[in-house]
Design an enzyme around this catalytic site. Structure first.
Site, PDB file in Angstrom:
ATOM      1  CG  HIS A 118       3.106  -4.524   1.778  1.00  0.00           C
ATOM      2  ND1 HIS A 118       2.810  -3.793   2.914  1.00  0.00           N
ATOM      3  CD2 HIS A 118       3.999  -3.775   1.076  1.00  0.00           C
ATOM      4  CE1 HIS A 118       3.487  -2.661   2.895  1.00  0.00           C
ATOM      5  NE2 HIS A 118       4.218  -2.628   1.802  1.00  0.00           N
ATOM      6  CG  HIS A 139       0.089  -7.213   7.450  1.00  0.00           C
ATOM      7  ND1 HIS A 139       0.543  -5.959   7.804  1.00  0.00           N
ATOM      8  CD2 HIS A 139      -0.863  -7.515   8.387  1.00  0.00           C
ATOM      9  CE1 HIS A 139      -0.071  -5.545   8.893  1.00  0.00           C
ATOM     10  NE2 HIS A 139      -0.940  -6.465   9.256  1.00  0.00           N
ATOM     11  CG  HIS A 175       8.942  -3.559   0.939  1.00  0.00           C
ATOM     12  ND1 HIS A 175       9.368  -2.724   1.949  1.00  0.00           N
ATOM     13  CD2 HIS A 175       7.735  -3.067   0.549  1.00  0.00           C
ATOM     14  CE1 HIS A 175       8.461  -1.778   2.155  1.00  0.00           C
ATOM     15  NE2 HIS A 175       7.452  -1.972   1.306  1.00  0.00           N
ATOM     16  CD  GLU A 176       5.719  -3.974  -2.594  1.00  0.00           C
ATOM     17  OE1 GLU A 176       4.562  -4.155  -2.162  1.00  0.00           O
ATOM     18  OE2 GLU A 176       6.288  -2.867  -2.572  1.00  0.00           O
TER      19      GLU A 176
END
Length: 638
Positions: free
Chosen positions: A417, A420, A413-414
């Site tokens: 980020h 991105h 998940h991280e």
């Protein structure tokens, strides 16, 4: 995690989260010495604190010169470009300073030196906002026609076209220069409720110690609660729930005051700017239709039966007669496995292959750098986040890795980020790199979708496949239904204050408890919600982020839709998805998604998640039904 701060009154929003590093904690059991560094290297930002102090003095001096541009922005296209460049460059360096201070703070919240340094960075942000508060009113006074002419005259303004468009869009809610300067000066003060909450809940609240059924004594820190609320022994997890939430109940009035202070800040700022509500204010900067919020909440409320179905399915597998709230976290189909950090990197790399070689190569290079603070340590902030605001450096990641599958999922998940931020920073100038919260959770959730899809497809037995099915179902409960429940709560408490009401700890318990009971079917006999647990609102730091949480639910919806296309439609869909990441903050996030074929104001987007959830439950029920009719020793035979 990303959020737009009150610095909208300055030039751009910044990325942050809940930031010299503390001594490393011992690696958890199962870790390996072959793993790369597990602490981030802040020397990439500044080689030492003396360099940080020098940079702080330099930035403070630069901030004082920015008001020299006041009254000159309309002089010419060249003057406007130079002024925006000066502000832009100063802000970029200020964020680098900010990142260093907050990363250090978050590794040791009890360290007074780190707290003071972060406070100094926060003060500079406030001063920056105050010094540049004239920009928006002056651009609005110049007018769209003249500004369009300026942009046609020179390419020097191309990096600021979106900023200018947003500024003009917000013209009806922008005050005059003096008023904007006053609002900008309040930025530091407005952070007080959140700062008090973080220190109180992470460093100063005395947490209880419980003795489990096997004799183990556990200090229920936030991270320990996250671990032990999911234990198999039902009496143990009830004990964990009871003692942990009793502590929060004991502090509910103080925590109620901090949350009320935050909500009052939100409502006040909305009123001062002339918005109809705090929700409208929160969505205006990104030009997100309020129809998005209501479509999300209404669609979920119409399909709470899917959440109730999941509760009943878990109850069936757990073999209990009545579900209680402390039954929502244990793995109903346990998988006796832990994961080292090195194994986690390998699994996530394999799972991300559908995103193409450029994405995977970038991830592979980045994941082995000294960008992460991996393991829990005393005084360290709980949870996980990515801070990508140091544009000229790289993202930093805080984890509290405990070798569980949940930790693997959080890792994926991280890194969504982080990727991105890397792609946005690589493809956009600083002024357009900071993507909105509205799109921030798409890449992170997409990584989780691909991870669980990979694990399920590569499962060796039905039991393992069931484990991953329930893992995804639990994440859908947590990142979709739970976040919508949070969104309803956040809207309710803001509307309560907007109507002149007050928010005591008991009032917040009542509002949150009613929602919790409705979502989990308390009155329908689906799940029992004990009143002691209605203080859960006090555990959620995102309520200090002004209508942040609903965007988890919108993001998971967009991510599922987009990953279905990536997996089924090939390279074209892959590139359309990556274009969302590359776009950064170059346009309104709602429009960036619409160009990818995702209309977040349509119920169809949210129904796609609910349909997916029901399909997963269908598959789980088929396996369970088969296991009831086929002897266990032959259920997985060829």
């Amino acid at each position: 995690m990303k959020y737009c701060s009150a610095l909208l009154v300055a030039l751009f929003c910044f990325s942050s989260a809940q930031g010299e590093t503390a001594p490393a904690a011992p690696a958890p059991a199962g870790s390996t010495t072959l793993e790369s560094s597990t602490e981030w290297n802040l020397n990439d930002l500044y080689p030492d604190t003396a360099s940080w102090d020098s940079a702080r003095n330099d930035i403070a001096a630069r901030i004082t010169t920015l008001r020299d541009c006041k009254g000159k922005l309309g002089t010419s296209a060249e003057v406007l470009a130079q002024c925006l460049n000066d502000i832009n460059d100063a802000y970029k360096e200020l964020l680098r300073l900010y990142v260093y201070a907050y990363l250090a703070r978050d590794t040791d919240l009890g360290n007074s030196e780190y707290l003071e340094r972060s406070s100094l960075a926060q003060m500079l942000l406030s001063q920056m906002g105050e010094a540049t508060s004239f920009v928006s009113p002056e651009l609005i006074a110049i007018g769209e026609k003249k500004l369009s002419g300026f942009m046609a005259q020179t390419d020097q303004l191309k990096d600021y076209d979106y900023f200018i468009k947003k500024t003009l869009h917000l013209a009806p809610y922008t005050l005059n220069d003096a008023e904007e300067r006053i609002l900008a000066a309040t930025f530091d003060t407005m952070q007080t409720p959140s700062s008090i909450y973080n220190v109180l809940t992470n460093a100063e609240m005395p947490m209880p110690t419980v003795t489990l059924s096997d004799g183990t004594d556990v200090l229920l820190t936030t991270s320990a609660y996250g671990q032990y609320r999911a234990v198999d022994n039902r009496e143990d997890r009830k004990l964990v729930f009871d003692q942990f939430w009793e502590t929060y109940q004991n502090y509910r009035q103080t925590l109620g005051l901090t949350l009320e202070g935050q909500v009052k800040n939100d409502v006040l700022m909305a009123r001062l700017r002339g918005y109809d509500s705090a929700l409208q204010h929160a969505q205006a900067g990104d030009n997100i239709p309020q129809a998005v919020y209501h479509a999300l909440v209404d669609t979920v409320n119409e399909h709470l039966d899917s959440l109730h179905r999941l509760v009943s399915l878990r109850q069936r597998v757990l073999g209990i007669k009545e579900s209680h709230y402390y039954d929502i976290y244990p793995a109903v189909v346990p998988l006796d496995r832990t994961y080292t950090l090195a194994e986690t990197k390998q699994i996530v790399t394999a799972a991300l292959q559908p995103l193409g070689p450029d994405y995977v190569d970038t991830f592979t290079a980045a994941v082995n750098q000294e960008w992460m603070h991996v393991y829990p340590s005393p005084g360290k902030l709980s949870g996980a986040y990515v801070m990508g605001a140091a544009y000229d450096v790289h993202p930093y990641m805080l984890l509290n890795f405990d070798n569980s599958l949940e930790a693997v999922s959080t890792f994926a998940h991280e890194w969504g980020h982080a990727m991105h931020s890397l792609l946005a920073n690589r493809n956009q100038p600083f002024s357009k790199s900071d993507y909105s919260t509205f799109t921030a959770e798409i890449a992170s959730t997409a990584n989780e979708v691909l991870l669980l899809d990979y694990l399920r497809k590569n499962a060796q037995t039905d039991q393992e496949r069931l484990h991953y099915l329930f893992q995804e179902l639990s994440q859908l409960r947590g990142t979709f239904f739970r976040q919508v429940q949070f969104a309803e709560f956040e809207l309710a408490i803001h509307e309560h204050v907007e109507k002149g009401g007050a928010l005591s700890g008991d009032k917040l318990n009542s509002i949150y408890g009613d929602l919790l009971k409705r979502y989990f079917g308390h009155d329908l006999g689906v799940m029992v919600i004990d009143d002691a647990y209605t203080v859960e609102w006090a555990y959620v730091p995102h309520f200090y982020r002004n209508f942040y949480v609903y965007q988890y639910a919108t993001s998971i919806s967009a991510a599922y839709y987009l990953m279905d296309r990536v997996l089924n439609d090939g390279e074209e869909a892959q590139q359309q998805y990556l274009d969302i990441l590359r776009a950064g903050g170059s346009d309104y996030p709602y429009e960036i998604l619409r160009r990818a074929g995702v209309d977040m104001a349509s119920p169809d987007v949210y129904l796609a998640v609910i349909h997916r959830m029901n399909r997963l439950m269908d598959e789980a029920e088929r396996i369970l039904d088969q296991q009831q009719t086929v002897p266990a020793e032959t259920a997985n035979a060829p």
